[in-house]
Design an enzyme around this catalytic site. Structure first.
Site, PDB file in Angstrom:
ATOM      1  N   HIS A  26      -6.625  -0.872   5.926  1.00 11.34           N
ATOM      2  CA  HIS A  26      -6.829  -1.685   7.086  1.00 11.34           C
ATOM      3  C   HIS A  26      -8.315  -1.580   7.738  1.00 11.34           C
ATOM      4  O   HIS A  26      -8.862  -2.814   8.380  1.00 11.34           O
ATOM      5  CB  HIS A  26      -5.846  -1.210   8.121  1.00 11.34           C
ATOM      6  CG  HIS A  26      -4.484  -1.008   7.834  1.00 11.34           C
ATOM      7  ND1 HIS A  26      -3.775  -2.103   6.816  1.00 11.34           N
ATOM      8  CD2 HIS A  26      -3.279  -0.214   7.830  1.00 11.34           C
ATOM      9  CE1 HIS A  26      -2.614  -1.731   6.650  1.00 11.34           C
ATOM     10  NE2 HIS A  26      -2.306  -0.464   7.154  1.00 11.34           N
ATOM     11  N   GLU A  72      -2.353   4.799  17.201  1.00 11.95           N
ATOM     12  CA  GLU A  72      -0.954   4.860  17.318  1.00 11.95           C
ATOM     13  C   GLU A  72      -0.371   5.753  18.377  1.00 11.95           C
ATOM     14  O   GLU A  72      -0.867   6.841  18.132  1.00 11.95           O
ATOM     15  CB  GLU A  72       0.015   5.195  16.042  1.00 11.95           C
ATOM     16  CG  GLU A  72      -0.826   4.180  14.887  1.00 11.95           C
ATOM     17  CD  GLU A  72      -0.235   4.530  13.426  1.00 11.95           C
ATOM     18  OE1 GLU A  72       1.132   4.259  13.188  1.00 11.95           O
ATOM     19  OE2 GLU A  72      -0.638   5.623  12.800  1.00 11.95           O
ATOM     20  N   LYS A  79       0.746  -1.011   0.027  1.00 12.03           N
ATOM     21  CA  LYS A  79      -0.050   0.189  -0.137  1.00 12.03           C
ATOM     22  C   LYS A  79       0.881   1.230   0.146  1.00 12.03           C
ATOM     23  O   LYS A  79       2.257   1.204   0.347  1.00 12.03           O
ATOM     24  CB  LYS A  79      -0.742   0.068   1.166  1.00 12.03           C
ATOM     25  CG  LYS A  79      -0.254   0.169   2.490  1.00 12.03           C
ATOM     26  CD  LYS A  79      -1.193   0.762   3.593  1.00 12.03           C
ATOM     27  CE  LYS A  79      -0.378   1.715   4.574  1.00 12.03           C
ATOM     28  NZ  LYS A  79      -0.870   1.995   5.671  1.00 12.03           N
ATOM     29  N   ASP A 136      -2.448  -5.913   2.588  1.00 10.93           N
ATOM     30  CA  ASP A 136      -2.772  -5.272   3.417  1.00 10.93           C
ATOM     31  C   ASP A 136      -2.329  -6.078   4.716  1.00 10.93           C
ATOM     32  O   ASP A 136      -2.938  -7.260   4.822  1.00 10.93           O
ATOM     33  CB  ASP A 136      -4.552  -5.469   3.585  1.00 10.93           C
ATOM     34  CG  ASP A 136      -4.785  -4.343   4.619  1.00 10.93           C
ATOM     35  OD1 ASP A 136      -4.148  -4.237   5.646  1.00 10.93           O
ATOM     36  OD2 ASP A 136      -5.534  -3.115   4.408  1.00 10.93           O
ATOM     37  N   HIS A 137      -1.352  -5.517   5.345  1.00 13.16           N
ATOM     38  CA  HIS A 137      -0.705  -6.506   6.302  1.00 13.16           C
ATOM     39  C   HIS A 137      -1.614  -6.896   7.620  1.00 13.16           C
ATOM     40  O   HIS A 137      -1.342  -7.877   8.226  1.00 13.16           O
ATOM     41  CB  HIS A 137       0.763  -5.956   6.898  1.00 13.16           C
ATOM     42  CG  HIS A 137       0.531  -4.661   7.494  1.00 13.16           C
ATOM     43  ND1 HIS A 137       0.875  -3.517   7.238  1.00 13.16           N
ATOM     44  CD2 HIS A 137       0.552  -4.486   8.894  1.00 13.16           C
ATOM     45  CE1 HIS A 137       0.779  -2.682   8.296  1.00 13.16           C
ATOM     46  NE2 HIS A 137       0.544  -3.517   9.307  1.00 13.16           N
ATOM     47  N   ASP A 191      -4.566   6.552   4.405  1.00 15.55           N
ATOM     48  CA  ASP A 191      -3.547   5.851   5.038  1.00 15.55           C
ATOM     49  C   ASP A 191      -3.976   4.559   5.707  1.00 15.55           C
ATOM     50  O   ASP A 191      -3.522   3.590   5.687  1.00 15.55           O
ATOM     51  CB  ASP A 191      -2.578   6.710   5.824  1.00 15.55           C
ATOM     52  CG  ASP A 191      -1.145   5.771   6.142  1.00 15.55           C
ATOM     53  OD1 ASP A 191      -0.522   5.284   5.291  1.00 15.55           O
ATOM     54  OD2 ASP A 191      -0.716   6.005   7.269  1.00 15.55           O
TER      55      ASP A 191
HETATM   56  P1  NAP Z   1      12.022   4.010   1.591  1.00 23.57           P
HETATM   57  O1  NAP Z   1      12.711   3.722   3.084  1.00 23.57           O
HETATM   58  O2  NAP Z   1      12.137   5.498   1.136  1.00 23.57           O
HETATM   59  O3  NAP Z   1      12.815   3.012   0.624  1.00 23.57           O
HETATM   60  C1  NAP Z   1      12.520   3.160  -0.788  1.00 23.57           C
HETATM   61  C2  NAP Z   1      13.392   2.169  -1.524  1.00 23.57           C
HETATM   62  O4  NAP Z   1      13.209   2.268  -2.967  1.00 23.57           O
HETATM   63  C3  NAP Z   1      14.917   2.219  -1.238  1.00 23.57           C
HETATM   64  O5  NAP Z   1      15.488   0.758  -1.162  1.00 23.57           O
HETATM   65  C4  NAP Z   1      15.293   3.020  -2.442  1.00 23.57           C
HETATM   66  O6  NAP Z   1      16.827   2.719  -2.763  1.00 23.57           O
HETATM   67  C5  NAP Z   1      14.787   2.291  -3.582  1.00 23.57           C
HETATM   68  N1  NAP Z   1      14.500   3.348  -4.634  1.00 23.57           N
HETATM   69  C6  NAP Z   1      14.050   4.499  -4.773  1.00 23.57           C
HETATM   70  N2  NAP Z   1      14.007   4.835  -5.949  1.00 23.57           N
HETATM   71  C7  NAP Z   1      14.319   3.724  -6.913  1.00 23.57           C
HETATM   72  C8  NAP Z   1      14.667   3.898  -8.002  1.00 23.57           C
HETATM   73  N3  NAP Z   1      14.469   4.873  -8.842  1.00 23.57           N
HETATM   74  N4  NAP Z   1      15.210   2.752  -8.689  1.00 23.57           N
HETATM   75  C9  NAP Z   1      15.268   1.513  -7.731  1.00 23.57           C
HETATM   76  N5  NAP Z   1      15.037   1.741  -6.429  1.00 23.57           N
HETATM   77  C10 NAP Z   1      14.753   3.130  -5.713  1.00 23.57           C
HETATM   78  O7  NAP Z   1      10.724   3.557   1.708  1.00 23.57           O
HETATM   79  P2  NAP Z   1      10.081   2.338   2.666  1.00 23.57           P
HETATM   80  O8  NAP Z   1       9.555   3.086   3.718  1.00 23.57           O
HETATM   81  O9  NAP Z   1      10.728   1.050   2.832  1.00 23.57           O
HETATM   82  O10 NAP Z   1       8.524   2.103   1.795  1.00 23.57           O
HETATM   83  C11 NAP Z   1       8.432   1.402   0.675  1.00 23.57           C
HETATM   84  C12 NAP Z   1       7.142   1.329   0.233  1.00 23.57           C
HETATM   85  O11 NAP Z   1       6.252   0.464   1.244  1.00 23.57           O
HETATM   86  C13 NAP Z   1       6.252   2.561   0.097  1.00 23.57           C
HETATM   87  O12 NAP Z   1       5.313   2.483  -1.018  1.00 23.57           O
HETATM   88  C14 NAP Z   1       5.418   2.874   1.430  1.00 23.57           C
HETATM   89  O13 NAP Z   1       4.498   3.754   1.475  1.00 23.57           O
HETATM   90  C15 NAP Z   1       5.057   1.425   1.939  1.00 23.57           C
HETATM   91  N6  NAP Z   1       4.724   0.983   3.150  1.00 23.57           N
HETATM   92  C16 NAP Z   1       5.834   1.282   4.061  1.00 23.57           C
HETATM   93  C17 NAP Z   1       5.674   1.193   5.423  1.00 23.57           C
HETATM   94  C18 NAP Z   1       6.761   1.097   6.257  1.00 23.57           C
HETATM   95  O14 NAP Z   1       6.782   0.819   7.527  1.00 23.57           O
HETATM   96  N7  NAP Z   1       8.062   1.644   5.636  1.00 23.57           N
HETATM   97  C19 NAP Z   1       4.541   0.479   5.609  1.00 23.57           C
HETATM   98  C20 NAP Z   1       3.467   0.374   5.040  1.00 23.57           C
HETATM   99  C21 NAP Z   1       3.809   0.422   3.630  1.00 23.57           C
HETATM  100  P3  NAP Z   1      17.829   3.777  -3.322  1.00 23.57           P
HETATM  101  O15 NAP Z   1      17.504   4.864  -3.010  1.00 23.57           O
HETATM  102  O16 NAP Z   1      19.093   3.125  -3.080  1.00 23.57           O
HETATM  103  O17 NAP Z   1      17.434   3.341  -4.833  1.00 23.57           O
END
Ligand code: NAP
Length: 500
Positions: free
Chosen positions: A251, A227, A159, A188-189, A246
């Site tokens: 959820h 939260e 999501k 949807d975890h 969000d």
């Molecule tokens: P993040 O920490 O910003 O990580 C983004 C990832 O994408 C990094 O590995 C980044 O590495 C890579 N990336 C960015 N641009 C890229 C490109 N052009 N080509 C290839 N790789 C690229 O984000 P996140 O928190 O892990 O979230 C990821 C997704 O999961 C999002 O859609 C978020 O809404 C969703 N989500 C996250 C959470 C959470 O708890 N974090 C929970 C639910 C959903 P590089 O910069 O090295 O490329």
């Protein structure tokens, strides 16, 4: 070669021989991958559920060697697995980890990935898109162009799936152009949580509850996902999103589906998803005027959460100084079916609230007539509480005679502690979902029509808010949200569970 499992095993029944797979983790260096996905895969491995030749291929733009990626993943797993991390087990798991440097928007970068995957053309391929959603289209396009999406491939999407019905359709069209619906695993975890699946077991594995699971026996239903955290480092993302998109669209509505759906004929994916879809389509739509009466928006101000003082939403990094984004929502929802007519579903979620808790509370009707002393209706009704986090348990409040000569009734809780009863570690949500995707089981993933039906209910609420001059109501961090949320439910003569 895998080393022997070291952590306590989850319940028996998960023990089919694991199929091999190549899992390509886009966003493999990101927060979600490090905090949740790699630790979940480590646990699968520790439980003997990762085939000896399976590969997990992290993908991102950073220049990293395979060893560098393994070291980064190890650091994260040490931190987030705590006592479950064992160096010996790690050494075995690390052999499954690979890394490919790739910019998702650059076609030429996919050649290296294609070469890696070409070594095992027939194995199950999973592309997990854990990147910002604005990269989904580019990734899908380039994967298709590079010809690496085989009939045996599965696409897992995190999501948010869009920000409204139209953008969700665009994402679904893009992914649908490269893979069939049965290859698409929309996460949807919450559906991966053991207690949510236990809700299905409770309802459809027992004769006890289902006859009572309806109007006439249930007075109202509450779903709270609270939260204590604020927006952390995601202020910019959150400010464009807000709590309705969000949390509620996915959820909370998924929980309503599991609570309100009719019994599916089987537990097959489409049998369950057909029934969930009917609930989403039966949610009473809200016109502009109704949306302003049946919903409450809030935004946190500075306050005390736990032991510390925290700043207000408008002071958070990445948040616009005059932002009208809601960090809290309360909604009175209604499901227009014979089963649920007249039973309100109160939904509530927010950041910087008093407690970190997710729970469902089902309040049953009062007894029709009391044979005991005391004013009629003075005893609390039966209540079923399903706690999803931080702990997972189920309690049923019943009335019993308190010891002594007088016939006095007191509420007592029948408590079901699942960990204690089964003496087994429950699977974490992402363990379950990754395991199901590897096995090809779609039951706990959302189908396209579900996602779009949920947006169709959310969009008019959003539109009503956008057209309204009022700002979200302020609430102090560390409280339970704006007073208007209590008034929303008090108008019907009820109170939130924490206020009772
Ligand atoms: P993040 O920490 O910003 O990580 C983004 C990832 O994408 C990094 O590995 C980044 O590495 C890579 N990336 C960015 N641009 C890229 C490109 N052009 N080509 C290839 N790789 C690229 O984000 P996140 O928190 O892990 O979230 C990821 C997704 O999961 C999002 O859609 C978020 O809404 C969703 N989500 C996250 C959470 C959470 O708890 N974090 C929970 C639910 C959903 P590089 O910069 O090295 O490329």
């Amino acid at each position: 070669m895998s080393t022997a499992p070291k952590t306590p095993s989850p319940a028996a029944g998960q023990r089919a021989a694991p199929p091999s797979f190549d899992l390509v983790l886009f966003g493999g260096t990101g927060d979600l991958a490090m905090r949740k996905l790699l630790p979940a895969l480590y646990r699968r491995f520790a439980d003997g559920q990762v085939a000896a030749d399976a590969r997990i291929i992290g993908v991102a733009r950073a220049t990293l060697s395979r060893e560098g990626y393994q070291a980064k993943a190890e650091e994260a797993c040490r931190q987030f697995l705590g006592d479950a991390f064992l160096a010996g087990t790690w050494a075995g798991f690390a052999r499954h980890l690979w890394y490919v440097r790739l910019d998702a928007t650059t076609a030429a970068d996919y050649r290296g990935l294609a070469d890696q995957l070409a070594m095992r053309p027939d194995v199950v391929r999973i592309f997990f898109l854990s990147t910002a959603p604005d990269l989904f289209a580019a990734i899908c396009h380039e994967l298709a162009t590079a010809g690496i999406v085989t009939p045996n491939s599965r696409i897992m999407l995190e999501k948010p799936l869009g920000e409204d019905s139209a953008s969700a359709s665009r994402i679904n069209d893009t992914v649908g152009a490269m893979a069939s619906e049965r290859q698409i695993y929309r996460i949807d975890h919450y559906l991966g949580k053991e207690t949510v699946q236990n809700l299905l077991a409770l309802r459809f594995g027992n004769t006890l509850f289902e006859p009572l699971w309806r109007r006439g026996h249930i007075r109202h239903v509450q779903v709270t996902v609270a939260e204590q955290l604020g927006v952390e480092s995601r202020g910019d993302f959150y400010d464009r999103t807000g709590a309705l998109r969000d949390m509620v669209q996915n959820h909370l509505l998924q929980l309503v589906c599991i609570l309100a759906m009719e019994a599916p004929a089987t537990s097959a994916a489409d049998a369950v998803r057909d029934e969930k879809l009917k609930v989403l389509r039966a949610l009473r739509p809200m016109g502009a005027a109704e949306a302003l009466v049946k919903t409450v928006r809030g935004q946190y101000r500075a306050g005390i959460v736990g032991a510390g003082r925290v700043e207000g939403y408008l002071e958070e990094t990445g948040v616009h100084a005059a932002s009208r984004t809601e960090t809290f929502v309360a909604i009175k929802a209604e499901v227009d079916t014979w089963r649920w007519a007249g039973v309100p579903f109160y939904l509530r979620t927010g950041k910087r609230l008093h407690e970190h808790v997710a729970e469902i509370v089902i309040t049953f009707e009062q007894i029709p007539h009391s044979i005991f002393d005391g004013p009629f209706g003075s005893q609390p009704p039966n209540r079923l509480v399903i706690r999803l986090q931080p702990e997972e348990f189920i309690t049923l409040r019943i009335l019993a005679k308190s010891p002594g000569e007088a016939m006095r009734l007191k509420p007592v809780d029948l408590a079901l502690d699942l960990g204690e009863s089964f003496k087994a570690r429950p699977l974490e949500a992402y363990e379950r979902l990754l395991g199901d995707a590897i096995q090809g089981n779609l039951t706990l993933f959302m189908r396209r029509d579900e996602v779009e039906a949920a947006w169709n209910w959310i969009d008019p609420i959003r539109a009503a808010w956008d057209a309204d001059d009022d700002r979200p109501r302020p609430y102090a961090a560390g409280s339970w949200g704006p007073a208007a949320a209590s008034a929303l439910i008090a108008r019907d003569g009820f109170a939130w569970h924490d206020e009772q």
